[in-house]
Each structure stands twice: as structure tokens, then as C-alpha cells.
Write a protein that holds these residues in place. Structure first.
Motif, PDB file in Angstrom:
ATOM      1  N   ILE A 241       0.821  -1.215   0.000  1.00  0.00           N
ATOM      2  CA  ILE A 241       0.000   0.000   0.000  1.00  0.00           C
ATOM      3  C   ILE A 241       0.855   1.264   0.000  1.00  0.00           C
ATOM      4  N   ALA A 242       1.739   1.402   0.978  1.00  0.00           N
ATOM      5  CA  ALA A 242       2.516   2.641   1.090  1.00  0.00           C
ATOM      6  C   ALA A 242       3.409   2.884  -0.129  1.00  0.00           C
ATOM      7  N   PRO A 243       4.160   1.883  -0.618  1.00  0.00           N
ATOM      8  CA  PRO A 243       4.961   2.147  -1.815  1.00  0.00           C
ATOM      9  C   PRO A 243       4.122   2.565  -3.015  1.00  0.00           C
ATOM     10  N   THR A 244       2.942   1.967  -3.162  1.00  0.00           N
ATOM     11  CA  THR A 244       2.092   2.278  -4.315  1.00  0.00           C
ATOM     12  C   THR A 244       1.532   3.693  -4.224  1.00  0.00           C
ATOM     13  N   LEU A 245       0.952   4.046  -3.083  1.00  0.00           N
ATOM     14  CA  LEU A 245       0.294   5.346  -2.983  1.00  0.00           C
ATOM     15  C   LEU A 245       1.284   6.492  -2.859  1.00  0.00           C
ATOM     16  N   PHE A 246       2.237   6.378  -1.943  1.00  0.00           N
ATOM     17  CA  PHE A 246       3.212   7.465  -1.814  1.00  0.00           C
ATOM     18  C   PHE A 246       4.060   7.585  -3.077  1.00  0.00           C
ATOM     19  N   GLY A 247       4.328   6.446  -3.715  1.00  0.00           N
ATOM     20  CA  GLY A 247       5.109   6.480  -4.944  1.00  0.00           C
ATOM     21  C   GLY A 247       4.384   7.138  -6.100  1.00  0.00           C
ATOM     22  N   ALA A 248       3.056   7.211  -6.004  1.00  0.00           N
ATOM     23  CA  ALA A 248       2.266   7.814  -7.084  1.00  0.00           C
ATOM     24  C   ALA A 248       2.035   9.303  -6.877  1.00  0.00           C
ATOM     25  N   ALA A 249       2.407   9.841  -5.729  1.00  0.00           N
ATOM     26  CA  ALA A 249       2.161  11.257  -5.431  1.00  0.00           C
ATOM     27  C   ALA A 249       3.224  12.137  -6.079  1.00  0.00           C
TER      28      ALA A 249
END
Length: 322
Positions: A21-29
Motif C-alpha cells: 500500500i505505502a509504496p504504491t500510494l506514496f510512490g504515485a504522489a
């Protein structure tokens, strides 16, 4: 400025869904210019592969030394046994957590809350975890102010979320807190998830009590969200739902985990933030369109919830001067 560093600590056996979750969402910001807003790094206690709970392993980018470089640390859900059986951390895990900078923000997803609680980071603080594990956490760590009915808890520098997909809600909330609604909404669109979900875990917890009918407040919540600028009294909401006031309040709490007034207020604040970011409107007009009434009321809610005035919020998240 360098990007805010998010370090995700994988403790074996890690919940694979939570860990992504965190790599996907923060990585997309990213900023409007396309620059990444976060640098995301996964780490284990060592750099060896970390077993997940569902038949695969994850290879972290670094060992525990990466925690000392973090601006935000995320502990995904884990079946890590010591913290879930006797409430204690193994020395290697305790030492790793002790290396986290005092200035860092600490976040847990799902049963990652057991790790934070075992480290004493949740003592005397509000927190949540997956509803199925709430009784165990409460018994092991009675000093934690546990609320298993919410999707996440933001206590400033320590944030916790409920099970699995609630980690998405929390990460979007953090991105929204850091960079505003427009950035968070862009990440949500990329991930094809709602920018925010209504309610709390209470709407998902199994109920063994008989339900007397199939009426729902969902249609009324949709209607209310589209008419936030209008007076929305409990009586009017109940009338729209075709229920008595008492039944409506009870059903609303069952479905959302919040009383109607609190839910409406939160939606109005969300709407005001969107208007401040995306429109060059006066503060009084933003307050009117969002249903908060006056500029003074809007200022009160933003200062209480975010610690800033509407004009400061607009400068930070939209770049306007007004």
C-alpha cells in the motif's frame, strides 16, 4: 528540497497486501510539475527476503539501518508472533525501532499496531487496528486508547489504520494532509479507489443482532453530499431517508460509525478544502458553498483541524495569495 522519505518496515510474516500500500500510494504522489513528492524505501531487519503470509517473499531494498534516515516510518500488517502472543518485542526488532528519528512520523497498517504498541509508541494515545484483533490488542496493551470502530486514527506524529484496505484510506489521508486534496485525489484516481470512504469498521463487523429491515442511509448520504450548501438538520435527513429520527440516527451510526452531525461537518470541511485549493473564491463564499455558513466558522474548523487559517491553507496547497 529532497523528497520526504518514507521507509516501510517489513516484519515477517508480513501481510503482502498491506506491504504494497505505502509504496504504491506514496510512490504515485507527484507535484503539478511531475516531481515525486516522496521517496519510498522498503526495509527488513536485514536485506534478506521477507516471507509474506500468503506464499511468497518480498525482497526489501535495505536493512534496518534505513529506519534512521526516515521522515515517515510505515509498519504494515504482520503476523509477527512475539508482539501478538506475549506483547514483547525481540531485541532485534526493538533496536530497529529505537533507531527511528524522534522527528519522524510513525504509521501502522492493520496489525502493525501491535508492533507500535509493544514499543510503547501507543501508550496513552488513541489508535486502531483490525477489528478481529482488537480484543487481543486491548488485553496485551491496556494503556492504548483503542477504537476498533474507525478506519484510521490521526494522532499527529503517530497514525494507525484498521485492516487491509483501511491502509489505503490512511495513506490518502496523509498525502492529503501533506500536500492537499488535489494531490490526494490524483493518487486515488491513479489507484482507482475513492478519495475517501464513508464510515468506519463498524459497517463491516459481523453483527449477530437481528436487523429489522433493509433500509439504508446510503442514498441520503449521497444526497447530503451533493447539497452541503443547504441546511441539513437531522429531521430533514431522516425525512429524506423515510425513517423516524431515532431510527435514522441509529442506522446512520451502524453504517458509518459516526453520528450524522459529525459526518456532515466533516464532508463540509472536505468541500471547503477543495474549494480553497481549486477556486479563487473569497473565504466567505467558500464557507457559503460548503455549508459552513460564515468565514469565521470556516476559520474555526480549519484552525482546529489543521492548525492554519483558510488563507494559509490556500497558500500552502494552491499557491494563491488570497
Amino acid at each position: 528540497m529532497s523528497a520526504h522519505r518514507v521507509v516501510v518496515l517489513l516484519l515477517e510474516p508480513v501481510i503482502g497486501f498491506d506491504a504494497a500500500i505505502a509504496p504504491t500510494l506514496f510512490g504515485a504522489a507527484s507535484s503539478p510539475e511531475g516531481a515525486p513528492l516522496y521517496e519510498v524505501l522498503t526495509c527488513g531487519l536485514t536485506a534478506d527476503p521477507v516471507l509474506a503470509n500468503t506464499g511468497f517473499a518480498m525482497i526489501p531494498a535495505a536493512g534496518a539501518e534505513a529506519l534512521a534516515t526516515a521522515d515517515t516510518v510505515v509498519v504494515p500488517g504482520t503476523r509477527y508472533q512475539p508482539a501478538r502472543v506475549d506483547g514483547r518485542l525481540e531485541p532485534q526488532v526493538a533496536d530497529a525501532l529505537a533507531a527511528i528519528p524522534a522527528t519522524a512520523r510513525v504509521v501502522s497498517i492493520c496489525t502493525g499496531a501491535f508492533v507500535l504498541a509493544a514499543a510503547g509508541l501507543l501508550d496513552g494515545r488513541p489508535a486502531t487496528t483490525h477489528w478481529q484483533h482488537a480484543d487481543t490488542l486491548r488485553a496485551l496493551y491496556p494503556r492504548v486508547l483503542l477504537d476498533e470502530n474507525v478506519l484510521f486514527v490521526d494522532d499527529g506524529d503517530v497514525l494507525t489504520s484498521a485492516g487491509l484496505a483501511a491502509g489505503i484510506d490512511l495513506c490518502l489521508h496523509i498525502i492529503r494532509r501533506d500536500h492537499g486534496t488535489q494531490v490526494a485525489n490524483a493518487v486515488a484516481r491513479y489507484c482507482v479507489v475513492p478519495p475517501w470512504r464513508e464510515g468506519g469498521q463498524a459497517q463491516f463487523i459481523e453483527s449477530h443482532l437481528p436487523i429489522d429491515d433493509f433500509a439504508s442511509t446510503a442514498a441520503t448520504r449521497t444526497w447530503a453530499a451533493q447539497n452541503l450548501h443547504e441546511p441539513l438538520t437531522i429531521g430533514r435527513l431522516a425525512e429524506h431517508a423515510g425513517m423516524s429520527t431515532r431510527t435514522f440516527i441509529r442506522r446512520f451510526r451502524e453504517e458509518t460509525g459516526q453520528p450524522p452531525g459529525e459526518w456532515i461537518r466533516n464532508r463540509r470541511i472536505d468541500r471547503a478544502r477543495e474549494l480553497l485549493e481549486g477556486h479563487d473564491l473569497s473565504v466567505d463564499e467558500v464557507a457559503r458553498r460548503s455549508g459552513l455558513g460564515s468565514g469565521g466558522n470556516l476559520r474555526h474548523h480549519l484552525r482546529r483541524g489543521l492548525g492554519m487559517s483558510p488563507s494559509s491553507y490556500r497558500k500552502v496547497f494552491a499557491g494563491h495569495d488570497r
